[in-house]
Design an enzyme around this catalytic site. Structure first.
Site, short mmCIF file in Angstrom:
data_model
loop_
_atom_site.label_atom_id
_atom_site.label_comp_id
_atom_site.label_asym_id
_atom_site.label_seq_id
_atom_site.Cartn_x
_atom_site.Cartn_y
_atom_site.Cartn_z
N LYS A 62 85.82 44.71 124.04
CA LYS A 62 87.16 44.38 123.59
C LYS A 62 87.08 43.39 122.38
O LYS A 62 87.82 43.60 121.50
CB LYS A 62 87.72 43.40 124.67
CG LYS A 62 89.01 43.75 125.14
CD LYS A 62 89.24 45.19 125.88
CE LYS A 62 88.70 46.44 125.36
NZ LYS A 62 89.03 47.51 126.44
N LYS A 79 92.69 56.59 119.87
CA LYS A 79 93.10 56.37 121.08
C LYS A 79 92.46 57.48 122.08
O LYS A 79 91.91 57.06 123.10
CB LYS A 79 94.37 56.23 121.67
CG LYS A 79 94.86 55.87 122.95
CD LYS A 79 94.63 54.31 123.38
CE LYS A 79 94.95 53.99 124.78
NZ LYS A 79 94.04 52.95 124.92
N TRP A 83 92.73 61.62 112.07
CA TRP A 83 91.40 60.66 112.41
C TRP A 83 90.14 61.38 111.69
O TRP A 83 89.61 62.29 112.21
CB TRP A 83 91.39 60.21 114.03
CG TRP A 83 90.54 59.37 113.98
CD1 TRP A 83 90.54 58.01 114.01
CD2 TRP A 83 89.10 59.19 114.50
NE1 TRP A 83 89.53 57.13 114.50
CE2 TRP A 83 88.57 58.27 114.84
CE3 TRP A 83 88.12 60.55 114.67
CZ2 TRP A 83 87.03 57.83 115.10
CZ3 TRP A 83 87.00 60.31 115.21
CH2 TRP A 83 86.30 59.07 115.38
N HIS A 141 64.58 38.27 128.18
CA HIS A 141 63.61 39.41 127.72
C HIS A 141 63.88 39.63 126.08
O HIS A 141 63.80 40.63 125.58
CB HIS A 141 63.61 40.50 128.49
CG HIS A 141 63.35 40.37 129.69
ND1 HIS A 141 62.22 39.96 130.38
CD2 HIS A 141 63.98 40.11 131.10
CE1 HIS A 141 61.90 39.87 131.67
NE2 HIS A 141 63.34 39.85 132.02
N CYS A 162 92.72 63.90 115.28
CA CYS A 162 94.02 64.34 114.93
C CYS A 162 95.13 64.84 116.10
O CYS A 162 94.91 64.96 117.09
CB CYS A 162 93.94 65.31 114.04
SG CYS A 162 92.79 65.16 113.05
N GLU A 221 86.19 45.25 119.06
CA GLU A 221 86.69 46.33 118.74
C GLU A 221 88.37 45.97 117.92
O GLU A 221 88.61 46.56 117.10
CB GLU A 221 87.12 47.55 119.55
CG GLU A 221 88.06 47.16 120.69
CD GLU A 221 88.68 48.35 121.53
OE1 GLU A 221 88.35 48.01 122.98
OE2 GLU A 221 88.44 49.46 121.31
N GLU A 241 82.22 44.86 128.79
CA GLU A 241 83.56 45.08 128.36
C GLU A 241 84.43 44.12 127.65
O GLU A 241 84.90 44.06 126.60
CB GLU A 241 84.36 45.52 129.72
CG GLU A 241 85.87 45.36 129.64
CD GLU A 241 86.48 46.73 128.79
OE1 GLU A 241 85.42 47.50 128.21
OE2 GLU A 241 87.64 46.74 128.35
N ARG A 295 96.34 59.17 118.42
CA ARG A 295 95.19 60.11 118.09
C ARG A 295 94.50 59.98 116.80
O ARG A 295 93.46 60.73 116.44
CB ARG A 295 95.53 61.66 117.92
CG ARG A 295 96.15 61.97 119.58
CD ARG A 295 96.65 63.41 119.53
NE ARG A 295 95.57 64.42 119.73
CZ ARG A 295 95.12 64.88 120.91
NH1 ARG A 295 95.83 64.27 121.98
NH2 ARG A 295 94.10 65.50 120.89
N ASN A 345 93.28 70.11 114.51
CA ASN A 345 92.64 69.02 115.35
C ASN A 345 91.32 69.53 115.88
O ASN A 345 91.11 70.57 116.47
CB ASN A 345 93.47 68.64 116.37
CG ASN A 345 92.63 67.78 117.48
OD1 ASN A 345 91.84 67.07 117.26
ND2 ASN A 345 93.32 67.94 118.72
N GLY A 346 90.19 69.01 115.27
CA GLY A 346 88.97 69.34 115.72
C GLY A 346 87.91 69.57 114.75
O GLY A 346 87.94 68.77 113.55
C1 F6R Z 1 87.88 50.72 124.47
C2 F6R Z 1 88.31 52.07 124.71
C3 F6R Z 1 87.63 53.23 124.58
C4 F6R Z 1 87.96 54.32 125.78
C5 F6R Z 1 86.78 55.56 125.31
C6 F6R Z 1 87.25 56.44 126.50
O1 F6R Z 1 88.97 49.65 124.66
O2 F6R Z 1 89.70 52.14 124.61
O3 F6R Z 1 86.09 52.83 124.60
O4 F6R Z 1 87.59 53.75 126.85
O5 F6R Z 1 87.16 55.91 124.13
O6 F6R Z 1 88.49 57.10 126.27
P1 F6R Z 1 89.04 57.64 127.49
O7 F6R Z 1 89.38 56.86 128.64
O8 F6R Z 1 90.55 58.41 126.86
O9 F6R Z 1 88.46 58.86 127.97
#
Ligand code: F6R
Length: 615
Positions: A491, A610, A81, A510, A9, A494, A487, A34, A105-106
């Site tokens: 990507k 995010k 969230w 393996h 949040c 997600e 990665e 958030r 938040n938390g």
């Molecule tokens: C994937 C992504 C997440 C963040 C992760 C860490 O595209 O963005 O996997 O990399 O949540 O977030 P930060 O970098 O803010 O600690």
């Protein structure tokens, strides 16, 4: 612990001199990264407290407010969230109990026990949230005749866990009370108005004069200022600073999505980031890469989450190769609990775009308690992780709004490459000539990135149509291309919700090779480097089992391999120090176009946020 609706949040509050509802929503827009499961706003007007709440994204709340505006000069707001339970209107903040309104938040960890206690005393809970206990506790103390500040202090001493809280009381329309234990909370100083928010960006349209609460602080905020106290009730001073975030303009420009804009911004932001660490005139690594004394450290511990962790994993290859520095790396959610023996002779690096990720912060504190020197590779320079570090290594990517990280990843890589070269230089493991050579390659990178973006875009777009028909996709790579494979898979899953896995190419036989058939595309990331031949052998194993290969390579690699593929993406030949950044571009574009083609919510994919400020 009983299931509850916990939140990560964004929160905001204003004690203003004119109507606040619209401004609160404006601030929430800057906090939507958030979480976007629900949103709500509450104000006090003419002695009455009222709220509007809506499920889903902020525009639903805006529609509610258009239909039924909320007057009032004092208010609080929230974007949520949820980690447990259904995100519905009932569970949306602000929560009201008998003239007390709360945004949070938390996680209140002892909410279950408090809820049982309060229920036994006759309280009736109407939501599944942990937050509601805060409102009930406050209401109870106020009913017992305890004055508001003392009630707040008593409540804070009863709840445990991680929280940023703002409390508004119907009986005191000109005051907000706030507290921090974990997630960030900033106080904004205006003229005849005061603000509270999860970060300075939220408050940037209103003020750039900010003070951050530290863990264990709480504050009483009125139009005229803020009194900050500790949990014993003693006043504390927190410095006011001028936030640098105010200049940011957050819009998509000509792009359809923030993710697309951020992919195309990479040449520019990388060049900005690099110029902070290397001197392009002399082709040397500068002092900003030496904020940690790499020469004297015995090893490096790196911890991060998600994409930032994968950047760290590429960094491990570089630090070990160029600086001969042993690196211990783990995802932060494991690192923090592994109880690994650490020595004060080591340094620790924490990589985080937001600088607020709860697990990364906990790992940082573990290392700090063990006496390690702490470095933070962050995008948000004013974040908690940055503020708790000995040395800050900014990645200078500018605000990243798309939930899927793109430019932050490549900027993290650029910074880690610079630091690894800086460490190599300090430790005498690279020669001045090698330093010059590699800095020259770094300097060429923005130009090559621009070229590659233009070159591959049409191919990525048409390939994404094929990919969008698949249920599963495998990514393979060796060396620094192994983290890139992971990665790429992260990507894709997600934002397109297609199942994908990234593997070290040598691990294929393996286990994962059992999955290969004509329905499974295998994306092989293989620049023409010292691993190329080995990776091609693994590709051969895929081809022999009917697997369809999407081969991401360079000109030399394309010329060297004669294997039939579903598609070959040919990038220019580049030096291996910049290959991970250049090879990131096709994997980002492929995921982006696949998601666009499938019609998913590219910038705000389901279930994600995010900034992850809960465990
Ligand atoms: C994937 C992504 C997440 C963040 C992760 C860490 O595209 O963005 O996997 O990399 O949540 O977030 P930060 O970098 O803010 O600690």
């Amino acid at each position: 612990m009983a299931a509850g609706v916990f939140c990560m949040c964004g929160i905001v509050g204003i004690v203003g001199s004119n109507a606040v509802a619209e401004r609160l929503v404006d601030a929430l827009k800057r906090l939507e990264y958030r979480g976007y499961d629900s949103a709500g706003v509450a104000t006090i007007h003419n002695g009455a407290m009222d709220r509007r709440r809506a499920e889903g994204k902020l525009f639903n709340l805006e529609k509610r407010l258009d239909a039924e505006p909320l007057p009032g000069n004092t208010g609080i707001a929230h974007t949520r969230w949820a980690t447990h339970g259904v995100p519905n209107v009932t569970n949306a903040h602000p929560h009201f109990v008998d003239g007390v309104a709360v945004v949070h938040n938390g996680i209140i960890e002892n909410f279950s026990e408090l809820r049982d206690e309060l229920t036994a005393e006759g309280a009736v809970f109407t939501t599944q949230t942990d937050t509601e206990v805060v409102a009930h506790l406050m209401a109870k103390y106020l009913r017992e005749g305890v004055e508001p500040r003392a009630a707040m202090l008593r409540m804070l001493n009863r709840v445990s866990g991680a929280y940023a809280l703002v409390v508004m009381l119907k009986s005191d329309p000109g005051t907000l009370m706030a507290a921090r234990s974990g997630p960030p909370l900033a106080i904004g100083y205006g003229r005849g108005e005061m603000f509270l928010g999860s970060d300075a960006i939220a408050l940037s349209p209103f003020t750039n004069e900010i003070a951050y609460l530290v863990d264990g602080d709480w504050a009483i905020v009125t139009r005229d200022g803020a009194e900050i106290l500790d949990y014993a009730g003693n006043p504390v001073e927190r410095p006011r600073q001028i936030s640098q975030t105010t200049a940011y303009v957050v819009d998509k420009g000509n792009h359809r999505h923030f993710m697309e804009k951020e992919i195309y911004e990479q040449p520019e932001v990388i060049s900005h980031a690099l110029s902070h660490y290397v001197d392009f005139a002399s082709n040397t690594v500068g002092d900003n890469a030496a904020a940690i004394d790499f020469k004297s450290v015995s090893g490096l511990a790196i911890s991060a989450c998600g994409t930032a962790y994968l950047a760290g994993l590429v960094g491990k290859y570089w630090f070990e190769r160029y600086a001969r520095l042993p690196v211990e790396i783990d995802v932060a959610s494991e690192f923090r609990y592994r109880e690994m023996p650490l020595s004060p002779s080591q340094a620790a690096l924490f990589i985080s775009q937001s600088g607020e990720t709860a697990d990364t912060l906990a790992s940082l504190r573990y290392c700090k308690d063990n006496g390690l020197k702490i470095g933070a590779v962050v995008n948000v320079k004013e974040s908690t992780i940055a503020r708790e570090s000995d040395a800050i290594f900014p990645i200078m990517a500018g605000p990243e709004i798309g939930v899927a990280s793109t430019k932050a990843f490549t900027c993290q890589l650029a910074v880690l490459a610079s630091l690894a070269l800086g460490a190599g230089k300090a430790r005498g493991t690279i020669t001045p000539e090698q330093e010059k050579q590699m800095v020259r390659h770094l300097a060429e990178m923005p130009r090559i990135m621009s070229r590659v973006l233009n070159l591959i875009e049409p191919q990525m777009e048409s390939l994404s149509r094929e990919l969008s028909k698949c249920r599963d996709v495998l990514y393979l790579g060796r060396g620094t291309s192994f983290p890139l494979a992971m990665e790429g898979a992260l990507k894709l899953k997600e934002i397109s919700y297609i199942h994908a896995e990234g593997y070290a190419a040598g691990e294929l036989k393996h286990g994962p090779i059992a999955l290969i058939d004509e329905n499974m595309p295998v994306i092989v990331i293989a620049p023409y480097d010292r691993f190329f031949e080995k990776t091609v052998s693994n590709m051969q194993e895929v081809a022999a089992r009917g697997g369809r290969i999407i081969f991401i390579t360079d000109e030399a690699g394309a010329a060297a391999s004669k294997l039939p593929t579903m598609a070959t993406i040919v990038l220019p030949n580049v030096d291996e120090i910049i290959a991970p950044m250049i090879f990131s571009l096709p994997i980002q574009l492929l995921a982006y176009h696949t998601a666009v083609f499938m019609g998913t919510d590219v910038d705000q994919p389901r279930n994600l946020a995010k900034s992850v400020t809960v465990e």
